[in-house]
Write an enzyme that holds these catalytic residues in place. Structure first.
Site, PDB file in Angstrom:
ATOM      1  N   HIS A 110       0.818  -1.202   0.000  1.00 32.05           N
ATOM      2  CA  HIS A 110       0.000   0.000   0.000  1.00 32.05           C
ATOM      3  C   HIS A 110       0.862   1.266   0.000  1.00 32.05           C
ATOM      4  O   HIS A 110       0.666   2.162  -0.825  1.00 32.05           O
ATOM      5  CB  HIS A 110      -0.920   0.005   1.210  1.00 32.05           C
ATOM      6  CG  HIS A 110      -1.820   1.194   1.280  1.00 32.05           C
ATOM      7  ND1 HIS A 110      -3.034   1.237   0.634  1.00 32.05           N
ATOM      8  CD2 HIS A 110      -1.683   2.387   1.901  1.00 32.05           C
ATOM      9  CE1 HIS A 110      -3.604   2.410   0.857  1.00 32.05           C
ATOM     10  NE2 HIS A 110      -2.795   3.125   1.626  1.00 32.05           N
ATOM     11  N   LYS A 118      -4.849  10.054  -8.407  1.00 28.92           N
ATOM     12  CA  LYS A 118      -4.496  10.307  -7.002  1.00 28.92           C
ATOM     13  C   LYS A 118      -4.681  11.793  -6.753  1.00 28.92           C
ATOM     14  O   LYS A 118      -3.922  12.624  -7.252  1.00 28.92           O
ATOM     15  CB  LYS A 118      -3.042   9.891  -6.732  1.00 28.92           C
ATOM     16  CG  LYS A 118      -2.594  10.099  -5.283  1.00 28.92           C
ATOM     17  CD  LYS A 118      -3.181   9.060  -4.352  1.00 28.92           C
ATOM     18  CE  LYS A 118      -2.604   9.179  -2.947  1.00 28.92           C
ATOM     19  NZ  LYS A 118      -3.130   8.161  -2.025  1.00 28.92           N
ATOM     20  N   HIS A 151       3.214   6.193  -1.940  1.00 29.51           N
ATOM     21  CA  HIS A 151       3.875   7.358  -1.355  1.00 29.51           C
ATOM     22  C   HIS A 151       5.391   7.307  -1.505  1.00 29.51           C
ATOM     23  O   HIS A 151       6.102   7.807  -0.630  1.00 29.51           O
ATOM     24  CB  HIS A 151       3.504   7.466   0.129  1.00 29.51           C
ATOM     25  CG  HIS A 151       2.043   7.646   0.380  1.00 29.51           C
ATOM     26  ND1 HIS A 151       1.386   8.815   0.103  1.00 29.51           N
ATOM     27  CD2 HIS A 151       1.113   6.797   0.871  1.00 29.51           C
ATOM     28  CE1 HIS A 151       0.104   8.693   0.419  1.00 29.51           C
ATOM     29  NE2 HIS A 151      -0.086   7.468   0.882  1.00 29.51           N
TER      30      HIS A 151
END
Length: 327
Positions: free
Chosen positions: A204, A262, A219
């Site tokens: 994730h 995103k 990220h």
């Protein structure tokens, strides 16, 4: 997806904060606002009852500055050239308009990627199916790649510093236990959809997922650069650029990944894999579900982590649901 923690595990003696839904400081009993398991974790016989075992905000700031100084594998000023282009206003981040015609990365010195922690990190990125609801099949080779990455990061001075700090706080008794805990909370599989074991903290946060037509997580600057180089990621704009004039820096950004959007993402720029791994792990253990206030190069920075509360690792710790920079 996420709920704030309602436990005193690892939080005994924490100062009062209005952000917390329940409390673990010494006066919480008289104030009738303790978490339900306060006595079990923080009673006189509990492992975290001593005040020195709690982690204060000051200790977090001091340790994060030390880890920042120990990031010997970070990018140097000439290793990366960014082209941030459009600064998005509050009303622009969600409109899916590409306001930056050029790629975000003009140049990256790929010699960085030959360093052991980078090389072992990059090998992990193609081990996942990004769509939630599809069970992950972990091969023996992928398990070896996980172990190799953990071994490489544990050999850095930065991770050794983190281990010694956490050991001093009775959060781990040995390096082997610490390594096993990291493997479980980061690589342990759990279900984000349809009951399938389709996700992990590492997937994730660092590799990225797609859930309900949107990018979830994702990220990491290395992952972004590699996909942008393959023209699989399209950079749209940024809504935050950190105050650091050396690496690591922080960027808040908007982008699409194979057409999935995103709206607001964040990433360290130019940090080593072990630096991100260490800070996220520290904040997950010290401030799960709450803002973790740090300091890097004299500038304040916060990291938000959330535990996956629907299941726990065999060690009793919760899995990492997400971790990201918030300022």
């Amino acid at each position: 997806l996420y709920t704030a923690p309602d436990s005193c595990e690892g939080r005994c003696g924490e100062p009062f904060s209005e952000e917390d839904e329940c409390h673990c400081h010494r006066e919480c009993d008289s104030q009738h606002n303790c978490c339900h398991d306060h006595e079990r974790h923080c009673g006189t016989a509990a492992g975290f009852s001593r005040s020195r075992d709690s982690i204060t905000d000051r200790e977090l700031r001091e340790l994060s500055e030390q880890l920042y100084e120990l990031d010997h594998n970070k990018a140097r000023p000439g290793d990366i050239a960014l082209n941030p282009q459009h600064l998005a206003g509050p009303g622009e981040t969600g409109d899916k308009q590409d306001r930056s015609p050029q790629p975000l990365y003009k140049y990256v010195n790929e010699e960085l990627f030959s360093k052991p922690t980078y090389a072992s990190f990059i090998k992990l990125l193609d081990n996942y199916q990004r769509a939630t609801g599809r069970e992950e099949e972990v091969t023996a080779e992928e398990l070896r790649e996980q172990d190799r990455f953990l071994q490489e990061v544990m050999e850095t001075e930065l991770m050794e510093k983190l281990f010694v700090f956490l050991q001093g706080k009775n959060l781990c008794s040995s390096q082997q236990e610490f390594l096993q805990d990291l493997k479980e909370i980061w690589f342990g599989l759990y279900s984000r959809g349809d009951g399938e074991r389709d996700s992990s903290g590492f997937e994730h946060v660092f590799s990225g997922e797609v859930k309900k037509g949107k990018v979830s997580g994702f990220h990491n600057w290395i992952r972004f650069y590699l996909l942008e180089k393959q023209e699989l990621v399209n950079y749209f704009s940024h809504n935050f650029n950190g105050p650091w004039d050396t690496y690591p820096d922080v960027l808040g950004l908007q982008f699409s990944w194979d057409g999935f959007y995103k709206e607001v993402g964040s990433a360290f720029i130019g940090s080593s894999p072990e630096f991100e791994f260490a800070l996220y792990s520290l904040c997950f253990l010290a401030r799960p579900g709450r803002a973790c206030h740090l300091s890097l190069g004299g500038h304040p920075l916060s990291i938000q982590t959330y535990p996956w509360t629907k299941s726990t690792a065999s060690s009793g710790r919760r899995f990492i649901a997400t971790a990201y920079v918030t300022s």
